[in-house]
Design a protein around this motif. Sequence first.
Motif, PDB file in Angstrom:
ATOM      1  N   VAL A   1      73.714  17.718 -87.811  1.00 14.90           N
ATOM      2  CA  VAL A   1      73.249  16.334 -88.001  1.00 14.90           C
ATOM      3  C   VAL A   1      72.414  16.275 -89.269  1.00 14.90           C
ATOM      4  O   VAL A   1      71.906  17.291 -89.737  1.00 14.90           O
ATOM      5  N   SER A   2      72.288  15.100 -89.835  1.00 10.23           N
ATOM      6  CA  SER A   2      71.443  14.956 -91.024  1.00 10.23           C
ATOM      7  C   SER A   2      69.992  14.843 -90.567  1.00 10.23           C
ATOM      8  O   SER A   2      69.633  13.940 -89.826  1.00 10.23           O
ATOM      9  N   SER A   3      69.177  15.785 -91.017  1.00 10.87           N
ATOM     10  CA  SER A   3      67.810  15.854 -90.496  1.00 10.87           C
ATOM     11  C   SER A   3      66.939  14.697 -90.973  1.00 10.87           C
ATOM     12  O   SER A   3      65.946  14.379 -90.351  1.00 10.87           O
ATOM     13  N   CYS A   4      67.324  14.043 -92.073  1.00 11.11           N
ATOM     14  CA  CYS A   4      66.463  12.966 -92.571  1.00 11.11           C
ATOM     15  C   CYS A   4      66.558  11.723 -91.706  1.00 11.11           C
ATOM     16  O   CYS A   4      65.693  10.861 -91.752  1.00 11.11           O
ATOM     17  N   THR A   5      67.630  11.608 -90.909  1.00  7.73           N
ATOM     18  CA  THR A   5      67.757  10.420 -90.072  1.00  7.73           C
ATOM     19  C   THR A   5      67.642  10.749 -88.581  1.00  7.73           C
ATOM     20  O   THR A   5      67.559   9.853 -87.760  1.00  7.73           O
TER      21      THR A   5
ATOM     22  N   TYR B   1      68.265   7.296 -95.483  1.00  8.02           N
ATOM     23  CA  TYR B   1      69.537   6.631 -95.760  1.00  8.02           C
ATOM     24  C   TYR B   1      70.712   7.434 -95.214  1.00  8.02           C
ATOM     25  O   TYR B   1      71.709   6.891 -94.769  1.00  8.02           O
ATOM     26  N   GLY B   2      70.592   8.760 -95.245  1.00 14.94           N
ATOM     27  CA  GLY B   2      71.624   9.601 -94.638  1.00 14.94           C
ATOM     28  C   GLY B   2      72.956   9.593 -95.358  1.00 14.94           C
ATOM     29  O   GLY B   2      73.995   9.655 -94.731  1.00 14.94           O
ATOM     30  N   ALA B   3      72.930   9.531 -96.684  1.00 15.69           N
ATOM     31  CA  ALA B   3      74.189   9.426 -97.408  1.00 15.69           C
ATOM     32  C   ALA B   3      74.697  10.758 -97.926  1.00 15.69           C
ATOM     33  O   ALA B   3      75.901  10.973 -97.992  1.00 15.69           O
ATOM     34  N   CYS B   4      73.797  11.661 -98.289  1.00 18.69           N
ATOM     35  CA  CYS B   4      74.261  12.843 -99.021  1.00 18.69           C
ATOM     36  C   CYS B   4      74.657  13.994 -98.101  1.00 18.69           C
ATOM     37  O   CYS B   4      75.417  14.868 -98.501  1.00 18.69           O
ATOM     38  N   ARG B   5      74.145  14.012 -96.894  1.00 22.28           N
ATOM     39  CA  ARG B   5      74.427  15.034 -95.877  1.00 22.28           C
ATOM     40  C   ARG B   5      73.901  16.423 -96.244  1.00 22.28           C
ATOM     41  O   ARG B   5      74.199  17.388 -95.551  1.00 22.28           O
ATOM     42  N   LEU B   6      73.178  16.525 -97.331  1.00 25.41           N
ATOM     43  CA  LEU B   6      72.717  17.837 -97.761  1.00 25.41           C
ATOM     44  C   LEU B   6      71.639  18.384 -96.828  1.00 25.41           C
ATOM     45  O   LEU B   6      71.434  19.581 -96.732  1.00 25.41           O
ATOM     46  N   CYS B   7      70.972  17.499 -96.124  1.00 26.44           N
ATOM     47  CA  CYS B   7      69.836  17.921 -95.299  1.00 26.44           C
ATOM     48  C   CYS B   7      70.288  18.341 -93.913  1.00 26.44           C
ATOM     49  O   CYS B   7      69.489  18.375 -93.003  1.00 26.44           O
ATOM     50  N   LEU B   8      71.570  18.621 -93.740  1.00 24.00           N
ATOM     51  CA  LEU B   8      72.002  18.837 -92.366  1.00 24.00           C
ATOM     52  C   LEU B   8      71.436  20.102 -91.737  1.00 24.00           C
ATOM     53  O   LEU B   8      71.158  21.096 -92.404  1.00 24.00           O
TER      54      LEU B   8
ATOM     55  N   PRO C   1      66.946  21.303 -98.350  1.00 23.82           N
ATOM     56  CA  PRO C   1      67.293  20.563 -99.565  1.00 23.82           C
ATOM     57  C   PRO C   1      67.751  19.145 -99.232  1.00 23.82           C
ATOM     58  O   PRO C   1      68.353  18.916 -98.177  1.00 23.82           O
ATOM     59  N   THR C   2      67.436  18.208-100.117  1.00 23.58           N
ATOM     60  CA  THR C   2      67.863  16.815 -99.926  1.00 23.58           C
ATOM     61  C   THR C   2      68.319  16.259-101.261  1.00 23.58           C
ATOM     62  O   THR C   2      67.932  16.758-102.308  1.00 23.58           O
ATOM     63  N   LEU C   3      69.116  15.228-101.203  1.00 22.25           N
ATOM     64  CA  LEU C   3      69.490  14.531-102.440  1.00 22.25           C
ATOM     65  C   LEU C   3      69.188  13.042-102.345  1.00 22.25           C
ATOM     66  O   LEU C   3      68.810  12.418-103.317  1.00 22.25           O
ATOM     67  N   CYS C   4      69.382  12.475-101.165  1.00 26.85           N
ATOM     68  CA  CYS C   4      69.235  11.023-101.066  1.00 26.85           C
ATOM     69  C   CYS C   4      67.953  10.638-100.349  1.00 26.85           C
ATOM     70  O   CYS C   4      67.775   9.509 -99.949  1.00 26.85           O
ATOM     71  N   HIS C   5      67.043  11.602-100.175  1.00 29.51           N
ATOM     72  CA  HIS C   5      65.826  11.305 -99.433  1.00 29.51           C
ATOM     73  C   HIS C   5      64.618  11.304-100.354  1.00 29.51           C
ATOM     74  O   HIS C   5      64.531  12.091-101.282  1.00 29.51           O
ATOM     75  N   ASP C   6      63.685  10.387-100.075  1.00 31.24           N
ATOM     76  CA  ASP C   6      62.419  10.409-100.773  1.00 31.24           C
ATOM     77  C   ASP C   6      61.348   9.976 -99.785  1.00 31.24           C
ATOM     78  O   ASP C   6      61.579   9.083 -98.976  1.00 31.24           O
TER      79      ASP C   6
HETATM   80  S1  FES Z   1      68.747  13.704 -97.437  1.00 29.37           S
HETATM   81 FE1  FES Z   1      70.692  12.840 -97.843  1.00 29.37          FE
HETATM   82  S2  FES Z   1      71.525  12.761 -95.838  1.00 29.37           S
HETATM   83 FE2  FES Z   1      69.527  13.452 -95.448  1.00 29.37          FE
END
Ligand code: FES
Lengths: 178, 228
Positions: free
Chosen positions: B61-65, B42-49, B31-36
Motif C-alpha cells: 500500500v502507499s504509506s503516504c495515504t 495524493y498517492g500518485a507516485c507509489r514510491l512510498c509503498l 522514499p517519496t516523490l509526490c509527497h510533501d
Molecule cells: S509519496 Fe507518492 S504515493 Fe506516497
Amino acid sequence: MGLRTNPKACYRSYMKVDLTKIDQIINQIIDKYKDDEDVPYISILQDINDEYRYLPEEALYRVSQKMEVSMSHLYSLATFYKCFSLVPKGEHEIQVCMGTACHVRGASRILEKVTRDLQVKPGKTSENGKFSLETVNCVGACAQGPLVVFDGKYVGKLTLNKIEKMLGGNHEKDNKTS
Amino acid sequence: MVNFTLNGLEVSVEKGTTLLEAADFYGIEIPTLCHDKGLSPYGACRLCLVEIGTPGRSRLVSSCTYQAREGLNVRTHSERVIKARKLLIEMYVALCPSSKVIQCLASKYHVTKVRFSPKHEDCILCGLCVRMCDEQMQAKAISFVNRGGRRLVSTPFAKKSEDCRLCGACIYICPACQTRCQGPQEENILCNACLNLEPPCLEKFEDVMCYMDPCVACELNTDKKPNK
Ligand code: FES
Ligand code: SF4
Ligand code: SF4
Ligand code: FES
C-alpha cells in the motif's frame, strides 16, 4: 508588478458571447442547489454546454466569478469530461463507432462515406456549423454494428444507402444552399 | 493511540497518522516523490509503498495515504518492497531522465540499469505544483487538464493566468524542474554519479581520502583491499 499592467486583459479579450443567458442559468442553478454543501459545478457546466453546444471561455469566467470557484478548477473539469467541448459544436452530432465489432463490419467505409458527404473530418465541425463528426470506440451495441450515433440516437445495421437516408434531407439541403 | 508493528518494532502513534508519518517519526526513511509535509497526501507516485499484513498474505500500500491501524504489521524494507521500489525508480528514470530528484533516488537506492526506453517527459504528473499552488499559495492558478495520456498541468486555456502570483512555489517544489548533474560522464539515461558505495579513492590510495571515518563502504572492503 510592472509585468502585470492589466491582469484581466487575458480573459476580457473574449467578449463575444451573450452573457445574460449564462447569468440566468447560473441564477437558476444557485436556487436549485443552494442548500447543498458541494456545489455541482459539473451540472452548471452541463447546462451551459447544452445551451451553447460548447463552453465559451467567457462563460467559464463568469461562473468562476459568480460561484467563487477557481478558473483552473472549471477548466480542469471542462477538459476532463468528454461531454464538454471548448470549441463550438455543430447543430448535429454524429459519432461513428470504430470499435472492434463495428470495424470488422466495415466501420471505416461508413466513416469515409460520412466524411465525404458532410465534408467534415473526424473530431471537427463542418464549415457551415451543421455537423460535428467524432469517432468513438464501442458504444456497447455491437450486435447492431456498424453503427452511428446521430444526435444521441443509435442507428445500427448501417449500409451506405441507409446512411444516405439517415443524413437524408440534412446534407442534401446543405448542398443546395452552398 | 494506535498500536502496531513497524519492522518488527512495537510502536504506537496517534489515531489518523499515516504510515509514512509514523515511519518518519521512528526514524525510518521511505522514499517519496509526490509527497510533501505541507501538502495533502495524493498517492500518485507509489514510491512510498510498504508491505502490510502477515507474510504470505501481505499486500503493498502507499504509506503516504494509508492510516495506521491497530495490530497492523508493517514492513518498510522487505524484499518485496525493495524490489517494487527499485522497479518504480527505474521506470521514473526512463520517464524523466533529466530530473535531478529522480536520478538522486536512483543512485541512493542503487538502481544501476534501466530496461525501459527513455520517454524524456518534462512532467511526471506528481501533482505537487497543483497542490502547492492551491493549498499553500491559495492562488489556484494551475490544474491538471485533459485526461489519460494527454494529461498535463496548465493554466486555464494555456494563457497567462491572472490568478498566478508569480511566487515560483510550483517550480520550487517540482521534482522534474531541477535538472540533473551530468558529471564527467558521457550522456547517459542513468546518471549514477553519486553511486558511491565503493569509495573511488580506494583505487589510488590505501585509505579513503574523504576523512569520513569510519566509512561503512571501506569497512566492507577491508578484506578485499589489495596491498599497495
Ligand atoms: S509519496 Fe507518492 S504515493 Fe506516497
Ligand atoms: S507561481 Fe503561480 S502557478 Fe506557481 S505556485 Fe505560485 S501562484 Fe501558483
Ligand atoms: S510540473 Fe513538476 S510538480 Fe507539477 S506535476 Fe509535473 S512533475 Fe509534478
Ligand atoms: S464496436 Fe461498435 S458498438 Fe461495439
